[in-house]
Write an enzyme that holds these catalytic residues in place. Structure first.
Site, PDB file in Angstrom:
ATOM      1  CB  ALA A  74      11.576  97.501  20.819  1.00 28.34           C
ATOM      2  N   GLY A 119       8.680  98.843  16.778  1.00 33.71           N
ATOM      3  CA  GLY A 119       8.741  97.447  16.362  1.00 33.71           C
ATOM      4  C   GLY A 119       7.388  96.874  16.025  1.00 33.71           C
ATOM      5  CD  GLU A 122      10.972  98.558  12.874  1.00 31.93           C
ATOM      6  OE1 GLU A 122      11.990  98.789  12.219  1.00 31.93           O
ATOM      7  OE2 GLU A 122      10.990  98.378  14.113  1.00 31.93           O
ATOM      8  CD  GLU A 142      11.515 103.171  15.711  1.00 28.58           C
ATOM      9  OE1 GLU A 142      11.051 102.035  15.590  1.00 28.58           O
ATOM     10  OE2 GLU A 142      11.059 104.154  15.074  1.00 28.58           O
TER      11      GLU A 142
END
Length: 267
Positions: A74, A119, A122, A142
């Site tokens: 991200a 992300g 994901e 993360e």
């Protein structure tokens, strides 16, 4: 080849095209290794909606621009200064978009062409299938930022590779190679960069010969257990029953008895 480009939507961070009934979504933020910011997540959701609503589209391939990164996480710069509620809102928005990918009645394949971290991992896991190039790397780093995965990573990685290994990868922030991902069952195939998209197309071309209604039923049944917490066996019974009302079922059974290839129409 037939090109059918959507003209009603332009994207800032995506390149899209439709070729031979396959809708290609390429995430293009080269200066950020294709990292996901709010705008990009929103655009992915809009692109998936386009694919869903276009009868010409039979399947979707999502990939990243270049040969280094699928999506390298991200955009952390957008996290600075967020409140608890704003953080929850960001996570929920991402989960909603990724759920729309997972629930797509049309197959979605992630062509993972490099780093798929945070992300990006994901996003790949929200797709129905993952095909990786041999330079791909996967991870949920993360905790290095004092965070946890927020776009469904704690749930989907556990579903794909099991609780113990998922715990390890989330807590250590270790990356795994494409070959390790293959051994763990996270990806279906590992190819060269050059063969990545052709392999995805090869799989989709095989799926395209099947009944779209039945394919949608497969997706709904498997997702029913893994993502909705419902009785998967009951969901399968319901989807099985629905098939009997379709023209595809009549065509499929007739073709079988007549010893010919079926011509499915998706009705």
């Amino acid at each position: 080849m037939l090109y059918l480009n959507f003209k009603n939507m332009s994207f800032e961070n995506l390149l899209t095209k439709t070729e031979n009934a396959i809708f290609f979504i390429t995430i293009k933020r080269p200066d950020k290794l294709n990292a996901l910011n709010r705008k990009t997540v929103q655009e992915i959701g809009e692109a998936i909606k386009q694919a869903k609503n276009n009868s010409e589209v039979k399947a979707v391939i999502i990939t990243g621009a270049g040969q280094k990164s699928f999506v390298a996480g991200a955009d952390i710069s957008e996290f600075i200064g967020l409140s608890v509620e704003q953080g929850k809102g960001m996570a929920q928005a991402g989960q909603d978009v990724f759920k729309s990918i997972e629930d797509s009645t049309k197959p979605v394949i992630a062509a993972v062409n490099g780093f798929a971290l945070g992300g990006g991992c994901e996003l790949a896991m929200a797709c129905h299938l993952r095909i990786a190039s041999d330079n791909a790397k996967f991870g949920q780093p993360e905790v290095n930022l004092g965070l946890i995965a927020g776009y469904g990573g704690t749930q989907r990685l556990t579903q794909y590779i099991g609780k113990s290994k998922s715990m390890e990868l989330h807590m250590t922030a270790d990356m795994i190679t494409a070959e390790q991902a293959l051994q763990l069952g996270l990806v279906s195939y590992v190819t060269t960069q050059e063969q990545l998209i052709p392999k995805c197309i090869e799989i989709i071309e095989k799926i395209k010969t099947k009944s779209p209604q039945a394919i949608a039923g497969v997706i709904a049944s498997i997702n029913g257990f893994y993502t909705e917490g419902v009785n998967g066996f009951k969901k399968e019974v319901d989807e099985f029953g629905k098939c009997f009302a379709t023209e595809d079922f009549k065509e499929g059974t007739s073709a079988f008895l007549e010893k010919r290839k079926p011509n499915f129409t998706g009705k």
